[in-house]
Design a protein around this motif. Structure first.
Motif, PDB file in Angstrom:
ATOM      1  N   VAL A  63      27.366 -21.771 107.143  1.00  0.00           N
ATOM      2  CA  VAL A  63      27.978 -20.553 106.602  1.00  0.00           C
ATOM      3  C   VAL A  63      28.725 -19.805 107.705  1.00  0.00           C
ATOM      4  CG1 VAL A  63      27.465 -18.250 105.694  1.00  0.00           C
ATOM      5  CG2 VAL A  63      26.419 -20.256 104.653  1.00  0.00           C
ATOM      6  N   LEU A  64      28.118 -19.709 108.889  1.00  0.00           N
ATOM      7  CA  LEU A  64      28.770 -19.014 109.992  1.00  0.00           C
ATOM      8  C   LEU A  64      30.056 -19.727 110.401  1.00  0.00           C
ATOM      9  CD1 LEU A  64      25.736 -18.020 112.251  1.00  0.00           C
ATOM     10  CD2 LEU A  64      27.043 -16.565 110.692  1.00  0.00           C
ATOM     11  N   GLU A  90      31.901 -21.552 108.382  1.00  0.00           N
ATOM     12  CA  GLU A  90      32.858 -21.359 107.296  1.00  0.00           C
ATOM     13  C   GLU A  90      33.464 -19.967 107.329  1.00  0.00           C
ATOM     14  OE1 GLU A  90      32.954 -21.236 102.400  1.00  0.00           O
ATOM     15  OE2 GLU A  90      31.336 -22.296 103.427  1.00  0.00           O
ATOM     16  N   GLN A  91      32.656 -18.964 107.590  1.00  0.00           N
ATOM     17  CA  GLN A  91      33.179 -17.600 107.573  1.00  0.00           C
ATOM     18  C   GLN A  91      34.165 -17.363 108.721  1.00  0.00           C
ATOM     19  OE1 GLN A  91      30.155 -14.564 107.864  1.00  0.00           O
ATOM     20  NE2 GLN A  91      30.136 -14.573 110.086  1.00  0.00           N
ATOM     21  N   SER A 118      37.334 -18.647 106.741  1.00  0.00           N
ATOM     22  CA  SER A 118      37.645 -18.283 105.351  1.00  0.00           C
ATOM     23  C   SER A 118      37.219 -16.873 104.968  1.00  0.00           C
ATOM     24  CB  SER A 118      36.985 -19.280 104.392  1.00  0.00           C
ATOM     25  OG  SER A 118      35.581 -19.268 104.548  1.00  0.00           O
ATOM     26  N   HIS A 119      36.452 -16.185 105.814  1.00  0.00           N
ATOM     27  CA  HIS A 119      36.010 -14.819 105.521  1.00  0.00           C
ATOM     28  C   HIS A 119      36.354 -13.946 106.729  1.00  0.00           C
ATOM     29  CE1 HIS A 119      33.662 -17.276 102.773  1.00  0.00           C
ATOM     30  NE2 HIS A 119      33.472 -16.214 102.028  1.00  0.00           N
ATOM     31  N   ASP A 146      35.817  -7.769 107.172  1.00  0.00           N
ATOM     32  CA  ASP A 146      34.487  -7.271 107.536  1.00  0.00           C
ATOM     33  C   ASP A 146      33.578  -7.055 106.331  1.00  0.00           C
ATOM     34  OD1 ASP A 146      35.200  -7.230 110.208  1.00  0.00           O
ATOM     35  OD2 ASP A 146      36.005  -5.188 110.096  1.00  0.00           O
ATOM     36  N   HIS A 179      32.410  -9.082 103.904  1.00  0.00           N
ATOM     37  CA  HIS A 179      31.445 -10.092 103.460  1.00  0.00           C
ATOM     38  C   HIS A 179      31.093 -11.031 104.614  1.00  0.00           C
ATOM     39  CE1 HIS A 179      32.064  -8.820  99.296  1.00  0.00           C
ATOM     40  NE2 HIS A 179      33.351  -8.845  99.542  1.00  0.00           N
ATOM     41  N   ARG A 180      30.711 -10.470 105.732  1.00  0.00           N
ATOM     42  CA  ARG A 180      30.401 -11.269 106.898  1.00  0.00           C
ATOM     43  C   ARG A 180      28.960 -11.051 107.354  1.00  0.00           C
ATOM     44  NH1 ARG A 180      34.219 -13.528 110.066  1.00  0.00           N
ATOM     45  NH2 ARG A 180      32.937 -13.179 111.926  1.00  0.00           N
ATOM     46  N   THR A 212      30.459 -15.902 115.571  1.00  0.00           N
ATOM     47  CA  THR A 212      29.451 -14.861 115.338  1.00  0.00           C
ATOM     48  C   THR A 212      28.272 -15.110 116.270  1.00  0.00           C
ATOM     49  OG1 THR A 212      30.077 -14.745 113.005  1.00  0.00           O
ATOM     50  CG2 THR A 212      27.939 -13.838 113.592  1.00  0.00           C
TER      51      THR A 212
END
Length: 213
Positions: free
Chosen positions: A12-13, A15-16, A19-20, A23, A25-26, A142
């Motif tokens: 997920v980290l 991907e974000q 794609s994310h 701020d 939805h992180r 992150t």
């Protein structure tokens, strides 16, 4: 993320990071504890004679229990046969192998019966290769703590080489590798938690490390 849930967290980290970008939805930071970062290597490790009879067999038993609790979602109540269920990626339907899931003696057998089908992979090996998070550590932007023990019987230290190299090259990742600890077994000698004393007192050390990060 504890054990394999750390795989989900790491992916997920990664991907974000692409794609994310906003701020809203992180995740601000993460800690993956005793995560099988190289799933093909960890699967091969569990197929060794002692490991397959002790660790993998007991993990398979736990997964059979989970399958029994979720089985109704995959079965046609009127016929008692498996029914088509939408794949995770929306790419059509799949059929679980109920017989294999009910009799699975290993993680691999349960993944063959359900998981790899649900995610649209042709084989368990394809699923493990794609899901391994060590190949995505370079993309993570992150703050992330990776905590593993070298003597982990499920995730042995030798399987972490690619992850260690990726972590060294990424300033957002702190990889802590202890010599002892087993699989989620960092127990404190003489500690106290919930009225218990001694080495089984609880994961106080792990909590301090993760929360301190």
């Amino acid at each position: 993320g504890w054990s394999n849930s750390g795989t989900i967290l790491n992916n997920v980290l990664a991907e974000q990071a692409s794609s994310h970008l906003g701020d809203g939805h992180r995740l601000d930071a993460g800690a993956a504890i005793a995560t099988p970062l190289n799933m093909p290597a960890n699967s091969a490790n569990l197929q060794r004679p002692f490991h397959s009879q002790v660790y993998d067999r007991n993990l398979g038993k736990s997964l059979r229990t989970l399958w029994a609790s979720a089985r109704d979602q995959y079965m046609d109540a009127s016929t008692g046969h498996v029914r088509p269920v939408p794949r995770w990626d929306g790419g059509g339907d799949f059929y679980a192998d109920d017989t294999m899931a009910r009799t699975a003696k290993s993680i691999r057998e349960l993944d063959e019966a359900v998981t790899r089908r649900q995610y649209g992979y042709d084989s368990v090996d394809d699923y493990y290769a794609a899901a391994s998070s060590d190949q995505r550590l370079a993309s993570i932007n992150t703050p992330l703590l990776l905590l593993n023990a070298y003597d982990d019987p499920i995730v042995p230290g030798v399987s972490l080489r690619r992850a260690v190299e990726a972590a060294r090259a990424n300033h957002q990742i702190l990889f802590a590798l202890t010599s002892h600890g087993g699989h989620l077994g960092w127990c404190e000698r003489g500690g106290e938690a919930g009225g218990m004393l001694g080495p089984w007192a609880g994961p106080a050390w792990v909590e301090r490390v993760a929360c301190g990060f």
